[in-house]
Design an enzyme around this catalytic site. Structure first.
Site, PDB file in Angstrom:
ATOM      1  N   LYS A   1      37.358 -30.545 -28.213  1.00 42.84           N
ATOM      2  CA  LYS A   1      36.259 -31.247 -27.552  1.00 42.84           C
ATOM      3  C   LYS A   1      36.499 -31.199 -26.048  1.00 42.84           C
ATOM      4  CE  LYS A   1      35.154 -35.033 -25.985  1.00 42.84           C
ATOM      5  NZ  LYS A   1      34.403 -34.537 -24.830  1.00 42.84           N
TER       6      LYS A   1
ATOM      7  N   GLU B   1      48.707 -36.035 -22.031  1.00 39.76           N
ATOM      8  CA  GLU B   1      49.002 -35.542 -20.674  1.00 39.76           C
ATOM      9  C   GLU B   1      48.060 -36.280 -19.736  1.00 39.76           C
ATOM     10  OE1 GLU B   1      51.501 -33.650 -20.208  1.00 39.76           O
ATOM     11  OE2 GLU B   1      51.865 -32.976 -22.253  1.00 39.76           O
TER      12      GLU B   1
ATOM     13  N   CYS C   1      46.432 -33.431 -11.637  1.00 39.59           N
ATOM     14  CA  CYS C   1      47.305 -34.527 -12.084  1.00 39.59           C
ATOM     15  C   CYS C   1      48.608 -34.544 -11.310  1.00 39.59           C
ATOM     16  CB  CYS C   1      47.582 -34.376 -13.576  1.00 39.59           C
ATOM     17  SG  CYS C   1      48.195 -32.753 -14.031  1.00 39.59           S
TER      18      CYS C   1
ATOM     19  N   GLU D   1      46.107 -43.563  -8.550  1.00 36.23           N
ATOM     20  CA  GLU D   1      45.743 -42.140  -8.579  1.00 36.23           C
ATOM     21  C   GLU D   1      44.326 -42.039  -8.013  1.00 36.23           C
ATOM     22  OE1 GLU D   1      44.823 -40.139 -12.318  1.00 36.23           O
ATOM     23  OE2 GLU D   1      46.053 -38.453 -11.670  1.00 36.23           O
TER      24      GLU D   1
HETATM   25  P1  NAD Z   1      38.624 -38.797 -19.221  1.00 33.00           P
HETATM   26  O1  NAD Z   1      39.816 -39.478 -19.770  1.00 33.00           O
HETATM   27  O2  NAD Z   1      37.486 -39.610 -18.759  1.00 33.00           O
HETATM   28  O3  NAD Z   1      38.059 -37.726 -20.243  1.00 33.00           O
HETATM   29  C1  NAD Z   1      38.882 -36.777 -20.871  1.00 33.00           C
HETATM   30  C2  NAD Z   1      38.253 -36.373 -22.182  1.00 33.00           C
HETATM   31  O4  NAD Z   1      38.255 -37.495 -23.064  1.00 33.00           O
HETATM   32  C3  NAD Z   1      36.806 -35.924 -22.066  1.00 33.00           C
HETATM   33  O5  NAD Z   1      36.627 -34.825 -22.927  1.00 33.00           O
HETATM   34  C4  NAD Z   1      36.036 -37.135 -22.551  1.00 33.00           C
HETATM   35  O6  NAD Z   1      34.765 -36.839 -23.069  1.00 33.00           O
HETATM   36  C5  NAD Z   1      36.955 -37.654 -23.637  1.00 33.00           C
HETATM   37  N1  NAD Z   1      36.779 -39.065 -23.998  1.00 33.00           N
HETATM   38  C6  NAD Z   1      36.290 -40.053 -23.225  1.00 33.00           C
HETATM   39  N2  NAD Z   1      36.332 -41.226 -23.910  1.00 33.00           N
HETATM   40  C7  NAD Z   1      36.866 -40.952 -25.126  1.00 33.00           C
HETATM   41  C8  NAD Z   1      37.189 -41.744 -26.264  1.00 33.00           C
HETATM   42  N3  NAD Z   1      36.972 -43.063 -26.295  1.00 33.00           N
HETATM   43  N4  NAD Z   1      37.764 -41.140 -27.336  1.00 33.00           N
HETATM   44  C9  NAD Z   1      38.026 -39.822 -27.312  1.00 33.00           C
HETATM   45  N5  NAD Z   1      37.717 -39.013 -26.265  1.00 33.00           N
HETATM   46  C10 NAD Z   1      37.164 -39.577 -25.173  1.00 33.00           C
HETATM   47  O7  NAD Z   1      39.099 -37.825 -18.071  1.00 33.00           O
HETATM   48  P2  NAD Z   1      39.202 -38.114 -16.557  1.00 33.00           P
HETATM   49  O8  NAD Z   1      39.788 -39.464 -16.365  1.00 33.00           O
HETATM   50  O9  NAD Z   1      38.005 -37.743 -15.836  1.00 33.00           O
HETATM   51  O10 NAD Z   1      40.322 -36.997 -16.238  1.00 33.00           O
HETATM   52  C11 NAD Z   1      41.071 -37.068 -15.142  1.00 33.00           C
HETATM   53  C12 NAD Z   1      42.448 -37.557 -15.541  1.00 33.00           C
HETATM   54  O11 NAD Z   1      43.102 -36.530 -16.276  1.00 33.00           O
HETATM   55  C13 NAD Z   1      43.318 -37.839 -14.339  1.00 33.00           C
HETATM   56  O12 NAD Z   1      44.011 -39.042 -14.543  1.00 33.00           O
HETATM   57  C14 NAD Z   1      44.280 -36.663 -14.338  1.00 33.00           C
HETATM   58  O13 NAD Z   1      45.504 -36.934 -13.712  1.00 33.00           O
HETATM   59  C15 NAD Z   1      44.433 -36.403 -15.801  1.00 33.00           C
HETATM   60  N6  NAD Z   1      44.943 -35.044 -16.026  1.00 33.00           N
HETATM   61  C16 NAD Z   1      46.215 -34.902 -16.518  1.00 33.00           C
HETATM   62  C17 NAD Z   1      46.765 -33.645 -16.681  1.00 33.00           C
HETATM   63  C18 NAD Z   1      48.151 -33.472 -17.222  1.00 33.00           C
HETATM   64  O14 NAD Z   1      48.463 -32.381 -17.661  1.00 33.00           O
HETATM   65  N7  NAD Z   1      48.996 -34.483 -17.179  1.00 33.00           N
HETATM   66  C19 NAD Z   1      46.013 -32.513 -16.355  1.00 33.00           C
HETATM   67  C20 NAD Z   1      44.717 -32.692 -15.856  1.00 33.00           C
HETATM   68  C21 NAD Z   1      44.196 -33.962 -15.694  1.00 33.00           C
END
Ligand code: NAD
Length: 486
Positions: A181, A255, A288, A391
């Site tokens: 997803k 992650e 991240c 962050e």
């Molecule tokens: P998010 O958590 O809002 O969304 C991520 C995914 O989760 C999306 O596909 C979203 O549709 C889905 N989602 C949302 N609510 C959900 C639920 N209740 N149940 C299941 N799935 C759900 O993403 P974001 O906050 O916009 O992403 C940015 C974050 O990601 C930052 O904190 C960044 O640091 C982190 N990130 C981490 C890494 C790593 O490798 N550690 C890499 C890239 C980004």
């Protein structure tokens, strides 16, 4: 569901078993080009009926994937890397159009994505167990490593191709099938990735792509047939997933976010450190591992600042299609507003002194409605303030002066996160001492932001659970079974 971009069509489809579906059963979402704010496509959104079908397809494909055997699985994964390389121009163009990240920033990501696939192709025929020490009564015991079965892959938007490649090849090499997803903000790269899997001969149903929103993600998390979830995204989402997966004791690999720090010691190569910090801008701070805190020793603070500021001022902000652009817009208008108000609050409350940027940059007229934010530096930041703790996920650095190493390390460790840190020194003793004391999943010396597929990458504390990369990344997708023969 498609629309034309500068050079390639943006197509959002669902891939479920052997079906490529042009429409989701939930309402489509308009996709906005971050550089202009104009609609440039429609994201197909899977309804829960389609997620259910994708999980069923992944379950049905398990014996097919297993029957291929490790060597053939290895070869199909190698072919996948070849297909992605061959379609590289499309991937670069589409990924840039859907994120607004400069196109040139995807050239190394494409190469790295293929390296991740090839690394895990190589693991596909090296899944092995152990034999335990024989027991006194002569019982023979051995440990098998087996795939989980159907794995849910839920990812965010900030590096669409690389995020897919850091998870899916490892899951497949271990013998699992996947339901993916992607973020609703970046459905186009995953569609092309799903087609590349089919083109490479990965059997239908092994990789299913269901773009959708939180509801689709939650459906995967709470489904009995999904045996494990690998997630990249935000802390709050991860906590919500843990709650909704609790009744099924769902295992997660998370992650999550970070608040990485550079530590610049008096003997550091200041030019190198300043250059690496300025290169962090390629994702407009939406990474991240972004090193948003710059701890600089008092003895070199001014010298480092004098090197850094011109380099950041020289960051070229604008057209993602232009090969000279080094920083694009943020992902959405909401992200732009959030970062601009964060900057405004920081300025008003005096957590630090604004040294550079702080607003919207001047860009060509056609990008006036794009979601741009100037590269921004605050100086003399209070480590405990929101600038030093949160962050931001935008192009904002906070410089923090230090004199005492122990106090500085305490401050580096005093955030909820623990993803990555960067030590800059020429003294090996300092390097080893500091690396041992910082609490993060990776630490680099005289370097920054790397993603070596051969090394585990993951976070301490609220930056995550588990790892991607290396053998640890493979083991995330395997569980152990002890067999005893009396
Ligand atoms: P998010 O958590 O809002 O969304 C991520 C995914 O989760 C999306 O596909 C979203 O549709 C889905 N989602 C949302 N609510 C959900 C639920 N209740 N149940 C299941 N799935 C759900 O993403 P974001 O906050 O916009 O992403 C940015 C974050 O990601 C930052 O904190 C960044 O640091 C982190 N990130 C981490 C890494 C790593 O490798 N550690 C890499 C890239 C980004």
């Amino acid at each position: 569901m498609s629309a034309a971009t500068a050079s390639h069509e943006l197509v959002s489809e669902l891939i479920i078993g052997d079906q490529v579906l042009a429409a989701g059963s939930a309402d489509p979402l308009p996709h906005y080009y971050a550089a202009t704010g104009e609609v440039n496509g429609q994201a197909a959104m899977a309804g829960t009926d389609q997620v259910e079908a994708a999980i069923a397809a992944a379950k049905a494909a398990l014996p097919v994937w297993e029957a291929l055997g490790p060597v053939e699985r290895r070869e199909r994964l190698r072919r996948l890397a070849d297909v992605i390389e061959r379609w590289g121009d499309r991937f670069e163009s589409i990924s840039s159009a859907e994120t607004g990240i400069p196109r040139q920033g995807f050239i190394w990501r494409l190469r790295l994505s293929c390296e991740w696939i090839r690394t895990y192709a190589g693991y596909a025929d090296k899944v092995h167990g152990d034999i335990t020490a024989s027991s006194d009564d002569g019982t023979i015991e051995y440990v098998r490593r087996e795939p989980y079965g159907v794995v849910g892959i839920i990812i965010t938007w900030n590096s669409p191709l690389l995020s897919l490649c850091m998870k899916i090849p490892a899951a497949l090499a271990a013998g699992n099938t996947v339901v993916v997803k992607p973020s609703e903000l970046t459905p186009f790269t995953p569609t092309l990735f799903g087609k590349a899997c089919l083109e490479a001969g990965i059997p239908a149903g092994v990789v299913n792509i269901v773009s959708g929103g939180a509801e689709a993600g939650e459906y995967i998390t709470t489904h009995r047939d999904v045996e494990k979830i690998s997630f990249t995204g935000g802390l709050r989402t991860a906590a919500a997933m843990m709650r909704s997966g609790a009744a099924l004791i769902k295992p997660f690999c998370f992650e999550l976010g970070g608040k990485s720090a550079y530590m610049v010691f008096p003997d550091a190569d200041l030019d190198l450190a300043a250059t690496l910090v300025s290169k962090e801008m390629s994702n407009a701070g939406q990474s991240c591992k972004f090193g948003s805190r710059l701890f600089v020793h008092d003895a070199v603070y001014t010298a480092f600042r004098d090197r850094l500021l011109p380099k950041i001022a020289a960051v070229r902000v604008g057209d993602p299609e232009d090969e000279h652009t080094t920083m694009g817009p943020l992902i959405t208008s909401a992200a732009q507003q959030r970062v601009l108000s964060f900057i405004e609050n920081a300025r008003d409350s005096g957590y630090g002194t604004l040294a550079l940027g702080g607003g919207k940059p001047s860009v060509e007229a056609r990008f006036a409605d794009g979601y741009f934010v100037e590269p921004t530096i605050f100086e003399d930041v209070e480590p405990g303030s929101p600038l030093g703790q949160d962050e931001i996920f935008g192009p904002v650095f906070g410089m923090i002066r230090f004199t005492d190493e122990a106090t500085m390390i305490e401050q580096v460790n005093a955030t909820p996160f623990g993803l990555a840190n960067y030590v800059h020194t020429r003294d090996l003793r300092t390097a080893h001492r500091v690396c041992a004391q910082v609490k993060s999943g990776t630490v680099y010396v005289n370097d920054a932001n790397r993603r070596n597929p051969g090394a585990p990458f993951g976070g301490f504390r609220r930056s995550g659970i588990g790892s991607e990369g290396g053998r640890e990344g493979l083991l995330e997708f395997l569980r152990t079974k002890t067999v005893g023969i009396a």
